[in-house]
Design an enzyme around this catalytic site. Sequence first.
Site, PDB file in Angstrom:
ATOM      1  N   ASP A   1     -36.302  45.934  82.846  1.00  0.00           N
ATOM      2  CA  ASP A   1     -36.978  45.313  81.710  1.00  0.00           C
ATOM      3  C   ASP A   1     -36.363  43.934  81.468  1.00  0.00           C
ATOM      4  OD1 ASP A   1     -37.643  48.057  81.599  1.00  0.00           O
ATOM      5  OD2 ASP A   1     -37.953  47.983  79.432  1.00  0.00           O
TER       6      ASP A   1
ATOM      7  N   LYS B   1     -46.179  48.864  77.219  1.00  0.00           N
ATOM      8  CA  LYS B   1     -45.059  49.496  76.522  1.00  0.00           C
ATOM      9  C   LYS B   1     -44.808  48.828  75.182  1.00  0.00           C
ATOM     10  CE  LYS B   1     -40.039  50.341  76.882  1.00  0.00           C
ATOM     11  NZ  LYS B   1     -38.847  50.261  77.757  1.00  0.00           N
TER      12      LYS B   1
ATOM     13  N   LYS C   1     -44.566  44.481  77.924  1.00  0.00           N
ATOM     14  CA  LYS C   1     -43.886  45.180  76.829  1.00  0.00           C
ATOM     15  C   LYS C   1     -43.843  44.252  75.625  1.00  0.00           C
ATOM     16  CE  LYS C   1     -39.137  46.887  75.971  1.00  0.00           C
ATOM     17  NZ  LYS C   1     -37.850  47.181  76.628  1.00  0.00           N
TER      18      LYS C   1
END
Length: 294
Positions: free
Chosen positions: A140, A239, A203
């Site tokens: 990430d 996400k 995300k």
Amino acid sequence: MSDKYHDQVAKSQVTTDDAFVKAEVERILSEKKEENRNSDVLKFLFTCIDLTTLNATDSPQSVARFTERVNDFEEAYPELKPVAAICVYPNFSPVVRTVLDVSEVNIACVSGGFPTSQTYPEVKVAETALALDGGADEIDIVMNLGNFLDGDWEEVCDEISELKEVCRDAHLKVILETGALKTAENIRAASILAMYSGADFIKTSTGKEYPGASLEAAYIMCQCIKEYYEATGRMVGFKPAGGVSTTDHAVAYYTIVKEVLGEKWLDHDYFRLGASRLANNLLSDILGTETKFF
């Protein structure tokens, strides 16, 4: 400004009308959310959690204990499926890899100068490579917001592309930090740039410095994912993270994904929830009694 990056974003038909987005989110939730608050959905949402510890006080011992709880969960609740991943700082990937016994649970690491993305590109590459070597399955990273807001989109995209090359088959999640981007126009542009640069997931937030996930940002990002899929045939995951702590929050994001993207995205390969507190709250609602397992 005209270049291939701005031209690609300019082609998008996704709305950037903030008032329209707010109204659409309210309509979807008022019409659909309650029907999704049921046992099967709650159990599914639990399996979408990236169970996260990103604290200054994390240590090899604390992360090992954190991981052991995921191992213990399998024995304590054999009727339930586990979380999707454990998310930690990159230096702890070898700890999780050593301790984790549950093969279905992935190891995710934040990387690339998380949470600000403010470091040398070479450091981002090295940190990501070390996390992967230590056992990470997923990475990430945070989009370089300074370059994005300055309009230097080529630099933004080159960096994401380079880190995706480092990841190879490992999933790369690109955090847009929507609380800093603020507008639908910025969130749309960031979503498109991240996906065309190789992001496997987009995300919402780090949950560290700016406001976390919002349903309005989720709506825009999901619309961009849908448009990108229709143009390329490649499915990109979504996400939400940062402040997603209650069952009601989780069901709301599920509802947005279901209504905008459809059933194909209702799989933990394409839908995740970044959370530290959500797991216990979901578990309590699934079991019908207050539970503080994690």
